[in-house]
Design a protein around this motif. Sequence first.
Motif, PDB file in Angstrom:
ATOM      1  N   TRP A 166       0.856  -1.183   0.000  1.00 39.47           N
ATOM      2  CA  TRP A 166       0.000   0.000   0.000  1.00 39.47           C
ATOM      3  C   TRP A 166       0.896   1.238   0.000  1.00 39.47           C
ATOM      4  CZ3 TRP A 166      -5.175   0.149  -0.667  1.00 39.47           C
ATOM      5  CH2 TRP A 166      -5.899  -1.020  -0.430  1.00 39.47           C
ATOM      6  N   PHE A 167       0.540   2.188  -0.851  1.00 35.95           N
ATOM      7  CA  PHE A 167       1.214   3.474  -0.928  1.00 35.95           C
ATOM      8  C   PHE A 167       0.155   4.567  -0.780  1.00 35.95           C
ATOM      9  CE2 PHE A 167       5.549   2.518  -2.468  1.00 35.95           C
ATOM     10  CZ  PHE A 167       5.413   1.169  -2.728  1.00 35.95           C
ATOM     11  N   ARG A 168       0.610   5.786  -0.525  1.00 33.97           N
ATOM     12  CA  ARG A 168      -0.320   6.909  -0.477  1.00 33.97           C
ATOM     13  C   ARG A 168       0.327   8.130  -1.105  1.00 33.97           C
ATOM     14  NH1 ARG A 168      -0.538   7.780   6.119  1.00 33.97           N
ATOM     15  NH2 ARG A 168       1.569   8.667   6.376  1.00 33.97           N
ATOM     16  N   GLN A 169      -0.531   9.029  -1.568  1.00 33.91           N
ATOM     17  CA  GLN A 169      -0.034  10.211  -2.269  1.00 33.91           C
ATOM     18  C   GLN A 169      -0.984  11.374  -2.100  1.00 33.91           C
ATOM     19  OE1 GLN A 169       0.477   9.663  -6.521  1.00 33.91           O
ATOM     20  NE2 GLN A 169       2.121  11.192  -6.591  1.00 33.91           N
ATOM     21  N   ASN A 170      -0.406  12.536  -1.838  1.00 30.75           N
ATOM     22  CA  ASN A 170      -1.157  13.784  -1.828  1.00 30.75           C
ATOM     23  C   ASN A 170      -0.764  14.602  -3.046  1.00 30.75           C
ATOM     24  OD1 ASN A 170      -2.939  14.025   0.503  1.00 30.75           O
ATOM     25  ND2 ASN A 170      -1.071  13.749   1.702  1.00 30.75           N
ATOM     26  N   LEU A 171      -1.641  15.504  -3.436  1.00 32.93           N
ATOM     27  CA  LEU A 171      -1.420  16.315  -4.632  1.00 32.93           C
ATOM     28  C   LEU A 171      -0.106  17.076  -4.511  1.00 32.93           C
ATOM     29  CD1 LEU A 171      -3.002  16.816  -7.227  1.00 32.93           C
ATOM     30  CD2 LEU A 171      -3.869  18.925  -6.201  1.00 32.93           C
ATOM     31  N   LYS A 196       2.814  15.854  -4.162  1.00 33.38           N
ATOM     32  CA  LYS A 196       3.839  15.149  -3.396  1.00 33.38           C
ATOM     33  C   LYS A 196       4.128  13.792  -4.017  1.00 33.38           C
ATOM     34  CE  LYS A 196       2.954  17.349   1.063  1.00 33.38           C
ATOM     35  NZ  LYS A 196       2.740  17.129   2.521  1.00 33.38           N
ATOM     36  N   GLU A 197       5.264  13.232  -3.650  1.00 31.22           N
ATOM     37  CA  GLU A 197       5.624  11.923  -4.164  1.00 31.22           C
ATOM     38  C   GLU A 197       4.774  10.836  -3.500  1.00 31.22           C
ATOM     39  OE1 GLU A 197      10.342  12.706  -5.263  1.00 31.22           O
ATOM     40  OE2 GLU A 197       9.777  11.258  -3.728  1.00 31.22           O
ATOM     41  N   ARG A 198       4.611   9.747  -4.216  1.00 32.39           N
ATOM     42  CA  ARG A 198       3.903   8.611  -3.666  1.00 32.39           C
ATOM     43  C   ARG A 198       4.808   7.958  -2.617  1.00 32.39           C
ATOM     44  NH1 ARG A 198       0.497   5.061  -7.850  1.00 32.39           N
ATOM     45  NH2 ARG A 198      -0.142   7.215  -8.269  1.00 32.39           N
ATOM     46  N   GLU A 199       4.259   7.710  -1.427  1.00 37.86           N
ATOM     47  CA  GLU A 199       5.077   7.183  -0.346  1.00 37.86           C
ATOM     48  C   GLU A 199       4.605   5.811   0.108  1.00 37.86           C
ATOM     49  OE1 GLU A 199       5.077   9.400   3.300  1.00 37.86           O
ATOM     50  OE2 GLU A 199       2.903   9.433   3.468  1.00 37.86           O
ATOM     51  N   PHE A 200       5.570   5.017   0.514  1.00 36.74           N
ATOM     52  CA  PHE A 200       5.314   3.667   1.004  1.00 36.74           C
ATOM     53  C   PHE A 200       4.567   3.714   2.340  1.00 36.74           C
ATOM     54  CE2 PHE A 200       6.014  -0.734   1.754  1.00 36.74           C
ATOM     55  CZ  PHE A 200       6.381  -0.878   3.081  1.00 36.74           C
ATOM     56  N   VAL A 201       3.590   2.806   2.482  1.00 31.79           N
ATOM     57  CA  VAL A 201       2.858   2.686   3.738  1.00 31.79           C
ATOM     58  C   VAL A 201       3.127   1.328   4.383  1.00 31.79           C
ATOM     59  CG1 VAL A 201       0.570   2.632   4.787  1.00 31.79           C
ATOM     60  CG2 VAL A 201       1.057   4.265   2.953  1.00 31.79           C
ATOM     61  N   ALA A 202       2.887   0.258   3.626  1.00 38.38           N
ATOM     62  CA  ALA A 202       3.033  -1.083   4.186  1.00 38.38           C
ATOM     63  C   ALA A 202       3.122  -2.094   3.047  1.00 38.38           C
ATOM     64  CB  ALA A 202       1.850  -1.430   5.093  1.00 38.38           C
ATOM     65  N   ALA A 203       3.675  -3.263   3.363  1.00 41.44           N
ATOM     66  CA  ALA A 203       3.738  -4.352   2.391  1.00 41.44           C
ATOM     67  C   ALA A 203       3.643  -5.678   3.132  1.00 41.44           C
ATOM     68  CB  ALA A 203       5.013  -4.285   1.564  1.00 41.44           C
ATOM     69  N   THR A 249      -4.380  11.730   5.630  1.00 45.05           N
ATOM     70  CA  THR A 249      -5.207  12.055   4.470  1.00 45.05           C
ATOM     71  C   THR A 249      -4.396  11.938   3.183  1.00 45.05           C
ATOM     72  OG1 THR A 249      -6.651  13.535   5.718  1.00 45.05           O
ATOM     73  CG2 THR A 249      -6.504  13.892   3.342  1.00 45.05           C
ATOM     74  N   ALA A 250      -4.914  11.167   2.219  1.00 40.76           N
ATOM     75  CA  ALA A 250      -4.220  10.937   0.957  1.00 40.76           C
ATOM     76  C   ALA A 250      -5.079  10.021   0.092  1.00 40.76           C
ATOM     77  CB  ALA A 250      -2.858  10.288   1.191  1.00 40.76           C
ATOM     78  N   VAL A 251      -4.659   9.866  -1.137  1.00 41.59           N
ATOM     79  CA  VAL A 251      -5.180   8.787  -1.970  1.00 41.59           C
ATOM     80  C   VAL A 251      -4.298   7.566  -1.721  1.00 41.59           C
ATOM     81  CG1 VAL A 251      -5.665   7.988  -4.312  1.00 41.59           C
ATOM     82  CG2 VAL A 251      -6.014  10.397  -3.707  1.00 41.59           C
ATOM     83  N   TYR A 252      -4.935   6.463  -1.397  1.00 39.46           N
ATOM     84  CA  TYR A 252      -4.210   5.234  -1.088  1.00 39.46           C
ATOM     85  C   TYR A 252      -4.305   4.283  -2.277  1.00 39.46           C
ATOM     86  CZ  TYR A 252      -3.538   6.552   3.768  1.00 39.46           C
ATOM     87  OH  TYR A 252      -3.124   7.187   4.920  1.00 39.46           O
ATOM     88  N   TYR A 253      -3.157   3.690  -2.631  1.00 40.23           N
ATOM     89  CA  TYR A 253      -3.060   2.775  -3.765  1.00 40.23           C
ATOM     90  C   TYR A 253      -2.517   1.435  -3.296  1.00 40.23           C
ATOM     91  CZ  TYR A 253      -3.149   7.089  -6.563  1.00 40.23           C
ATOM     92  OH  TYR A 253      -3.488   8.300  -7.129  1.00 40.23           O
ATOM     93  N   CYS A 254      -3.118   0.356  -3.769  1.00 40.77           N
ATOM     94  CA  CYS A 254      -2.475  -0.934  -3.577  1.00 40.77           C
ATOM     95  C   CYS A 254      -1.644  -1.244  -4.817  1.00 40.77           C
ATOM     96  CB  CYS A 254      -3.473  -2.040  -3.288  1.00 40.77           C
ATOM     97  SG  CYS A 254      -4.458  -2.576  -4.683  1.00 40.77           S
ATOM     98  N   VAL A 300      -8.773   8.709   1.186  1.00 44.68           N
ATOM     99  CA  VAL A 300      -8.977   8.692   2.633  1.00 44.68           C
ATOM    100  C   VAL A 300      -8.815  10.118   3.133  1.00 44.68           C
ATOM    101  CG1 VAL A 300      -8.046   7.929   4.847  1.00 44.68           C
ATOM    102  CG2 VAL A 300      -8.201   6.324   2.929  1.00 44.68           C
ATOM    103  N   THR A 301      -9.835  10.616   3.823  1.00 46.16           N
ATOM    104  CA  THR A 301      -9.786  11.959   4.373  1.00 46.16           C
ATOM    105  C   THR A 301     -10.048  11.887   5.872  1.00 46.16           C
ATOM    106  OG1 THR A 301     -10.594  12.911   2.292  1.00 46.16           O
ATOM    107  CG2 THR A 301     -10.724  14.288   4.256  1.00 46.16           C
ATOM    108  N   VAL A 302      -9.125  12.436   6.655  1.00 45.20           N
ATOM    109  CA  VAL A 302      -9.242  12.419   8.110  1.00 45.20           C
ATOM    110  C   VAL A 302      -9.414  13.855   8.582  1.00 45.20           C
ATOM    111  CG1 VAL A 302      -8.210  11.696  10.280  1.00 45.20           C
ATOM    112  CG2 VAL A 302      -7.735  10.398   8.190  1.00 45.20           C
ATOM    113  N   SER A 303     -10.550  14.128   9.185  1.00 47.35           N
ATOM    114  CA  SER A 303     -10.831  15.480   9.657  1.00 47.35           C
ATOM    115  C   SER A 303     -10.386  15.640  11.100  1.00 47.35           C
ATOM    116  CB  SER A 303     -12.317  15.776   9.531  1.00 47.35           C
ATOM    117  OG  SER A 303     -13.059  14.914  10.362  1.00 47.35           O
ATOM    118  N   SER A 304      -9.979  16.853  11.435  1.00 46.30           N
ATOM    119  CA  SER A 304      -9.488  17.120  12.796  1.00 46.30           C
ATOM    120  C   SER A 304     -10.619  17.562  13.698  1.00 46.30           C
ATOM    121  CB  SER A 304      -8.408  18.200  12.749  1.00 46.30           C
ATOM    122  OG  SER A 304      -8.900  19.362  12.141  1.00 46.30           O
TER     123      SER A 304
END
Length: 122
Positions: free
Chosen positions: A36-41, A43-50, A91-96, A118-122
């Motif tokens: 799973w990776f995630r990315q915000n507008l 920004k680079e796509r970042e590793f989350v888990a594998a 908060t980001a778009v999550y990609y598998c 995924v959007t997380v509100s404060s």
Amino acid sequence: QVQLVDSGGGLVQAGGSLRLSCAASGRTFSSYVMGWFRQNLGKEREFVAAVSGSGRITYYADSVKGRFTISRDNAKNTVYLQMNSLKPEDTAVYYCAAAPVAGRVPPEYDYWGQGTQVTVSS
């Protein structure tokens, strides 16, 4: 060829939980490391888990360790990301994604889902 379909994103308050799913079709699912990776507008796509093909070995980014859990069900050709104690910075778009061997950078992955917001509100 492997086709991946992400789902499960949504809007949640800080401290809440979501579970993402990624359904795979095509070649032998259990032969692939799933990530799973995630990315915000902007920004680079970042590793989350594998998770390894067997499901026995997992890898996490430091930012999510202890809060997120990756798992897979090879009988259902599905990988999951359970996200607890969510923070606004999650908060980001999550990609598998699927890769032949374990990796933490996008070029190591051959196949990608379409992403789920995924959007997380404060």
